[in-house]
Design a protein around this motif. Structure first.
Motif: not given
Length: 315
Positions: A115-123, A151-155, A168-176
């Motif tokens: 789950i995450g969000a994406k923002y368009l920073i340049y066109t 666009g930049i996505y962080a989730g 040993e995979v983490d239950k919560l981990s970031p994605k960019v």
């Protein structure tokens, strides 16, 4: 791969902002890459499909057959440039071990969710004014059209299944994800993704996806080819995909993807029958934005201080 990351990051340093909404559905399918653009304000979009994959690993004498469902929910929030999204996969797999004894195991469950969000920073502004004096100038290729929107996505990854990753995979981990998108011509779109996944875990994963899509002359059919690279301490791969999509209506699209890896540890062959559908409330969003701008500004008038009345005494 690290040089590719550095080179592409240098390209995106100068930034300006402008949003984009399209009259027809703007789907991340076909392919696995992520568009730089959002779906548009108050647009709710569903993407997904039936997924099949065959994995054969000769070194550990294992065959795995996977049948699953990919799903994605995207929603344009607050502005034209911002969207929130949920991506995930649920799958059933059958694993065949055949080294010393013939054994099979089955499993059903989530592979992963993000789950995450994406923002368009340049066109980029690549609109060309017609040159009335030169046919060549109007029909030749312009290199500035390769300048990408960014666009930049962080989730956050959650509910990973160690059966598909490692113990040993983490239950919560970031994605960019950094998404780059350009349109070299009116019918060709090039999308690139730079991905840093689980980068705070034991095995950080870096990757890229490059997708080239070409819309055919009839306007409804499109074809694509895609290359994906994955590199981490527990798994690395190079995957090629190709396929096509058909636009049924401005809000409905179907697609077919075929993919294969370039290695045999394991070898991977996949197919996806995908579907995209959007609920378009963008006009309501635009109307609300216009009404907000046209709202009269209430000016608070300051009350004049009362003058002290002189009192006259009459004797």
């Amino acid at each position: 791969m690290n040089r590719l990351f550095i080179t592409l990051l240098i390209i995106i340093l100068p930034l300006s902002v402008r949003g984009q909404y399209t009259d027809i559905i703007n789907s991340n399918l076909p392919g696995n890459s992520q568009s730089a653009y959002s779906v548009g304000g108050r647009v709710l979009q569903f993407e997904g499909g039936l997924w099949f994959e065959q994995r054969n690993h000769k070194k550990i004498f294992t065959d795995r057959t996977i049948l699953g469902v990919n799903y994605s929910v995207r929603y344009g929030l607050l502005s034209e440039r911002l969207e929130v999204m949920l991506n995930g996969t649920a799958a059933y797999d059958n694993v065949h071990y055949y080294r010393f004894i013939d054994e099979r195991t089955n499993n059903f469950g989530f592979v992963n969710n993000t789950i995450g969000a994406k923002y368009l920073i340049y066109t980029p502004n690549t609109d060309d004014k017609p040159n009335i004096y030169s046919w060549k100038a109007n029909n030749s290729f312009h290199w500035r059209k390769l300048i990408p929107a960014v666009g930049i996505y962080a989730g956050m990854n959650f509910l990973p299944n160690k059966r598909y990753f490692y113990e040993e995979v983490d239950k919560l981990s970031p994605k960019v994800v950094v998404s780059l998108q350009s349109q070299p011509s009116s019918r060709v779109v090039l999308v690139g993704n730079l991905i840093a996944n689980r980068f705070l875990s034991k095995y950080p994963e870096l990757g890229y996806i490059l997708t080239l899509t070409h819309n055919l002359d009839n306007g409804r059919f499109s074809i694509f080819v895609e290359s994906e690279g994955i590199q981490s301490g527990y798994y690395s791969d190079q995957i090629t995909r190709l396929g096509g999509a058909y636009l049924f209506t401005k809000d409905i699209q179907v697609n077919v993807d075929l993919g294969a890896s370039w290695k045999n540890t394991p070898s991977r062959y996949s197919a996806l029958l995908g579907f995209s559908y959007r609920i378009d409330n963008h006009k309501k969003f635009v109307k609300s934005q216009q009404e907000e701008k046209l709202k009269p500004t209430k000016i608070k008038r300051q009350k004049k201080p009362k003058k002290d009345r002189k009192k006259w005494l009459i004797f």
